[in-house]
Motif scaffolding. Structure first.
Motif, short mmCIF file in Angstrom:
data_model
loop_
_atom_site.label_atom_id
_atom_site.label_comp_id
_atom_site.label_asym_id
_atom_site.label_seq_id
_atom_site.Cartn_x
_atom_site.Cartn_y
_atom_site.Cartn_z
N LYS A 336 38.32 70.68 38.60
CA LYS A 336 39.58 70.95 39.31
C LYS A 336 40.15 69.72 40.00
O LYS A 336 41.35 69.50 40.01
CB LYS A 336 39.36 72.06 40.36
N ASP A 337 39.29 68.89 40.62
CA ASP A 337 39.82 67.81 41.45
C ASP A 337 38.82 66.66 41.56
O ASP A 337 37.72 66.70 40.98
CB ASP A 337 40.16 68.35 42.85
N THR A 338 39.20 65.65 42.32
CA THR A 338 38.37 64.45 42.47
C THR A 338 37.02 64.77 43.11
O THR A 338 35.98 64.24 42.70
CB THR A 338 39.12 63.40 43.32
N GLU A 339 37.02 65.66 44.09
CA GLU A 339 35.78 66.02 44.79
C GLU A 339 34.76 66.58 43.80
O GLU A 339 33.58 66.22 43.82
CB GLU A 339 36.09 67.03 45.90
N GLU A 340 35.23 67.48 42.92
CA GLU A 340 34.33 68.08 41.94
C GLU A 340 33.85 67.03 40.92
O GLU A 340 32.69 67.04 40.49
CB GLU A 340 35.05 69.22 41.20
N ALA A 341 34.74 66.10 40.57
CA ALA A 341 34.38 65.03 39.63
C ALA A 341 33.30 64.13 40.21
O ALA A 341 32.35 63.75 39.52
CB ALA A 341 35.62 64.22 39.27
N LYS A 342 33.43 63.82 41.50
CA LYS A 342 32.43 62.95 42.15
C LYS A 342 31.08 63.65 42.24
O LYS A 342 30.02 63.02 42.08
CB LYS A 342 32.92 62.52 43.53
N LYS A 343 31.12 64.95 42.44
CA LYS A 343 29.88 65.71 42.49
C LYS A 343 29.16 65.66 41.13
O LYS A 343 27.94 65.48 41.06
CB LYS A 343 30.19 67.16 42.89
N LEU A 344 29.95 65.79 40.06
CA LEU A 344 29.38 65.70 38.71
C LEU A 344 28.79 64.31 38.47
O LEU A 344 27.73 64.16 37.87
CB LEU A 344 30.46 65.98 37.66
N ALA A 345 29.51 63.28 38.95
CA ALA A 345 29.02 61.91 38.78
C ALA A 345 27.69 61.74 39.51
O ALA A 345 26.76 61.10 38.97
CB ALA A 345 30.06 60.92 39.30
N ASP A 346 27.59 62.28 40.70
CA ASP A 346 26.32 62.20 41.45
C ASP A 346 25.20 62.86 40.67
O ASP A 346 24.09 62.32 40.57
CB ASP A 346 26.47 62.88 42.82
N GLU A 347 25.49 64.03 40.11
CA GLU A 347 24.46 64.77 39.35
C GLU A 347 24.00 63.99 38.12
O GLU A 347 22.85 64.10 37.69
CB GLU A 347 25.01 66.13 38.92
N HIS A 348 24.91 63.19 37.56
CA HIS A 348 24.59 62.43 36.33
C HIS A 348 24.25 60.98 36.63
O HIS A 348 24.16 60.16 35.71
CB HIS A 348 25.76 62.51 35.34
N HIS A 349 24.07 60.67 37.92
CA HIS A 349 23.67 59.32 38.35
C HIS A 349 24.66 58.25 37.87
O HIS A 349 24.27 57.16 37.43
CB HIS A 349 22.26 58.98 37.87
N ILE A 350 25.94 58.58 37.93
CA ILE A 350 26.99 57.63 37.58
C ILE A 350 27.59 57.06 38.86
O ILE A 350 28.07 57.81 39.72
CB ILE A 350 28.09 58.30 36.71
N GLU A 351 27.53 55.75 39.00
CA GLU A 351 28.05 55.12 40.21
C GLU A 351 29.57 55.02 40.16
O GLU A 351 30.15 54.74 39.10
CB GLU A 351 27.45 53.71 40.37
N TYR A 352 30.19 55.23 41.31
CA TYR A 352 31.66 55.13 41.40
C TYR A 352 32.01 54.57 42.77
O TYR A 352 31.15 54.46 43.65
CB TYR A 352 32.31 56.50 41.20
N GLU A 353 33.28 54.19 42.93
CA GLU A 353 33.75 53.66 44.21
C GLU A 353 34.53 54.73 44.96
O GLU A 353 35.05 55.68 44.35
CB GLU A 353 34.64 52.43 43.96
N ALA A 354 34.63 54.54 46.28
CA ALA A 354 35.31 55.54 47.12
C ALA A 354 36.74 55.79 46.66
O ALA A 354 37.25 56.93 46.73
CB ALA A 354 35.29 55.07 48.58
N ARG A 355 37.40 54.74 46.17
CA ARG A 355 38.82 54.88 45.78
C ARG A 355 38.99 55.63 44.45
O ARG A 355 40.10 56.01 44.09
CB ARG A 355 39.45 53.50 45.65
#
Length: 495
Positions: A336-355
């Protein structure tokens, strides 16, 4: 038997001194090779072999570097290497004269000779030239290496490409093929009604790509300038000006790292075609790659390393969302949104930046899970808007844009858009890029007011694409690193 106590360096210095002494002797006797200004070459080595039936018994003149010499009393053999390969010459005292033969015996491997004589075949069946005249055209004052292969010599090969080209026939063949790639691209595009143009390399605003530019200072105007990172914004200005099909093949410069696929200066081709879209660019790319492969390699099947890529079949087309779903098992249509995408990234150990936003994270998933699988020619379509500041939105889904990246062998080979021609939307995208710059992203674009003015004048619907020419040459020549297809790659200074 006495021992030689000289070091290899002393031995080399002695050999070099001998060559200098030979040159001085020639000069003292009025035979300075560096005074010769021209030599009439009638044939090259491979040409003589290919046309032996008509050239047998005929007098020819060849020129090239002597790579081998065997002196046997009153007669000698040598091998001369030219652009096409090498050919043997039989040099006999009774044919070239006593003085000339005495001089010939003193010539060194590496010297450049002109040889005039009759084409014949030796008793062992080797096509050769029976020398009537031998002319020393240039004296080599340096010793050629005996072996110029292997990892230990890699650095020296790149720094001294001229030696590499002399010693390794396959290296010369790679660069001959590079030239063929460029000429066949031009033939193809010229046949499609495209016009080749040239645009500035020194620019006040380096835009059109996400990359850090090199910066310099122009004294005459007392202004800081940048080396271009892309060809895009000037070529689009030409589309505005009514030049409906334009392309440029040229160097661009990105102040980034060095690796097997990256050099700070590299060759990019960009083309723009009015009144078409990214589907038109897909069709053009398929046809271009097939044409170039056939012209350069003689086949539509390319072998690179352990992979075989078939260009004869229609190239696969898949959206970025579907590709991530296929290879990572994550469906971004359900995110749905950026928050959910970041959660998925965390689960898959994908690093991302705050922006980073949802679209950025989709792209991170793509890079992590998908790229390595794209061996066969594949168009990955419909990128998120966050990573595509110059591309038209998809009318039915404005989170995504009409863009594709072309992949082969797990590499990105080209990047294409339905170009954004709405000046209001473009200004908003530039403003978003400026915000990223302010937040510390030094690869974001500055606003280009003159380009916005051009869009306000009016740009037709346009398809555009950029091709990495060096990677294309790597693929066509089965070369493992970009340095192998750049004549003079960037190297750290030895001083």
């Amino acid at each position: 038997m006495g021992q030689n106590n000289q070091s290899p360096e002393q031995d080399l210095n002695q050999l070099l001194k001998v060559r200098h002494d030979k040159l001085k002797d020639l000069q003292d006797n009025g035979k300075d090779p560096f005074q010769i200004t021209k030599y009439e070459v009638t044939n090259h080595s491979q040409e003589i072999r290919d046309n032996y039936d008509t050239l047998e018994g005929q007098t020819v003149s060849i020129a090239g570097r002597m790579m081998f010499k065997r002196v046997m009393g009153k007669a000698s053999f040598c091998n001369v290497q030219d652009l096409q390969g090498s050919i043997q010459a039989y040099v006999a005292r009774d044919n070239i004269g006593e003085d000339s033969y005495k001089d010939f015996k003193k010539y060194d491997v590496g010297d450049i000779l002109g040889i005039k004589g009759e084409v014949f075949t030796t008793k062992t069946g080797e096509i050769s030239i029976h020398a009537q005249e031998v002319t020393l055209l240039s004296k080599s004052l340096q010793i050629l290496p005996e072996k110029y292969h292997g990892l230990t010599d890699t650095d020296a090969r790149y720094r001294q490409r001229y030696v590499d080209l002399i010693m390794n026939a396959e290296v010369k063949d790679t660069f001959i093929k590079r030239s063929k790639v460029l000429s066949s691209i031009r033939r193809f595009l010229d046949g499609q009604g495209f016009m080749e143009v040239e645009t500035p390399m020194l620019v006040s605003n380096a835009g059109g790509a996400a990359a850090r530019p090199f910066e310099t200072h122009f004294n005459a105007l007392n202004e800081d300038l940048k080396l271009r990172i892309s060809l895009e914004l000037y070529l689009k200005r030409l589309i505005v000006g009514g030049m409906e099909r334009v392309y440029e093949i040229g160097r661009v410069f990105r102040n980034e790292g060095l690796d097997t696929r990256h050099n700070p200066e590299f060759t990019l081709m960009e083309l723009y075609q009015a009144y078409t879209d990214y589907y038109g660019m897909m069709d053009l790319t398929e046809n271009l790659y097939r044409y170039v492969a056939k012209e350069v390699t003689g086949s539509e099947i390319l072998t690179y390393g352990e992979h075989e890529m078939d260009l004869s079949r229609p190239f696969e087309r898949i959206t970025m969302v579907d590709a991530v779903k296929k290879y990572a098992g994550v469906d971004f249509h359900q995110v749905k949104d950026t928050e959910e995408a970041k959660k998925l990234a965390d689960e898959h150990h994908i690093e991302y930046e705050a922006r980073h936003k949802k679209g950025d994270i989709l792209n991170l998933f793509f890079e992590e899970y998908v790229e390595e699988h794209l061996i066969q020619p594949t168009f990955v379509m419909d990128h998120p808007i966050e990573i595509s500041p110059l591309t038209k939105k998809k009318p039915d889904n404005p989170e995504y844009v009409e863009r594709f990246e072309f992949f082969m062998n797990g590499w990105e080979m080209a990047n294409a858009y339905s170009e954004l021609n709405d000046p209001i939307d473009q200004r908003e995208r530039f403003e978003a890029q400026e915000a990223l710059l302010a937040a510390g992203d030094d690869e974001a674009n500055h606003t280009d007011e003159d380009f916005l003015n051009a869009l306000n004048i009016g740009m037709p619907p346009t398809g555009g694409i950029g091709y990495g020419i060096d990677r294309m040459v790597m693929m066509m020549t089965n070369s493992p690193a970009i340095r192998d297809v750049l004549l003079f790659p960037t190297m750290k200074s030895l001083s």
